[in-house]
Design an enzyme around this catalytic site. Sequence first.
Site, short mmCIF file in Angstrom:
data_model
loop_
_atom_site.label_atom_id
_atom_site.label_comp_id
_atom_site.label_asym_id
_atom_site.label_seq_id
_atom_site.Cartn_x
_atom_site.Cartn_y
_atom_site.Cartn_z
N ASP A 1 44.51 -13.11 -44.15
CA ASP A 1 44.59 -14.57 -43.95
C ASP A 1 45.65 -15.04 -42.95
OD1 ASP A 1 42.68 -14.39 -45.93
OD2 ASP A 1 43.72 -15.63 -47.39
N ASP B 1 40.25 -16.79 -44.96
CA ASP B 1 39.98 -17.75 -46.03
C ASP B 1 39.04 -18.80 -45.43
OD1 ASP B 1 40.84 -18.13 -48.76
OD2 ASP B 1 42.02 -19.88 -48.15
N HIS C 1 36.71 -21.90 -46.63
CA HIS C 1 36.22 -22.79 -47.69
C HIS C 1 35.31 -23.89 -47.13
CE1 HIS C 1 39.07 -20.99 -50.42
NE2 HIS C 1 40.12 -21.44 -49.79
N HIS D 1 35.88 -27.99 -51.54
CA HIS D 1 35.94 -26.77 -52.36
C HIS D 1 36.63 -27.02 -53.71
CE1 HIS D 1 37.22 -22.57 -53.37
NE2 HIS D 1 35.98 -22.36 -52.99
N HIS E 1 42.52 -26.80 -47.25
CA HIS E 1 42.96 -25.82 -46.24
C HIS E 1 41.79 -24.93 -45.85
CE1 HIS E 1 43.23 -23.59 -50.01
NE2 HIS E 1 43.00 -22.51 -49.28
N LYS F 1 36.04 -15.09 -47.11
CA LYS F 1 36.08 -15.22 -48.57
C LYS F 1 36.40 -16.66 -48.93
CE LYS F 1 40.92 -13.87 -48.72
NZ LYS F 1 41.44 -15.18 -49.17
N CYS G 1 46.98 -14.06 -51.97
CA CYS G 1 45.87 -13.24 -51.47
C CYS G 1 46.26 -11.78 -51.22
CB CYS G 1 45.26 -13.89 -50.24
SG CYS G 1 44.38 -15.41 -50.71
#
Length: 199
Positions: free
Chosen positions: A8, A46, A48, A52, A80, A105, A150
């Site tokens: 990330d 990351d 989203h 989310h 984010h 993810k 993470c």
Amino acid sequence: MHGLLVIDMQNDFCRGGALAVADGDAIVAGINAAMPRFDAVILTQDWHPAGHSSFASSHDAAPMSVTEMSYGPQVLWPDHCIQGSGGAAFHPDLDVNQADMIVRKGYNPAIDSYSAFFENDHKTPTGLQGYLETRGITQLTLVGLATDFCVHYSAVDAAQLGFDVTVDLDLCRAIDFDGSLGAALTAMEQSNVNLERSR
Ligand code: VGL
Ligand code: ZN
């Protein structure tokens, strides 16, 4: 085969980002320099959808409060890493060209995903395990953001899946919210993750 798993390294987790991790930018150069020493370089991103379920704004709640989801407690974050946004893009200095693979993810609207291997229900796979096994990668070194979320969950899952796992703490930075860093270091040690400092 030894893989470098870069977690990330995205604008929203760096200076000026929506969920900025203190000093997140400081590790980019070291990560780039480490890449050529590995047999494979894998980046996570990351990723989203807007609205989310891990966003405080989706629950009318305060950022950094904790809620109970069907899969357990979930920290509610500021919005984010929204798919396609500048905040979700990799840090501009990260040498993305050295990567073999990018794993996204957190795209499931109803489940967060800290780990690069499983969503936060601890059972929905991202596919990374199969990728690594197919490529014969048995050793993993993890770097990136954030140490206590993470990186932590990815490292523990990797160790539980049987990989030989090292976290290079000098190439990670933490959010350190409510004791989360100390808890993460303990959990990683208990899962047989090697905690290493490169410098
Ligand atoms: C992360 C919180 C929310 C991380 C991602 O990369 O550690 N933390 N989403
Ligand atoms: Zn996230």
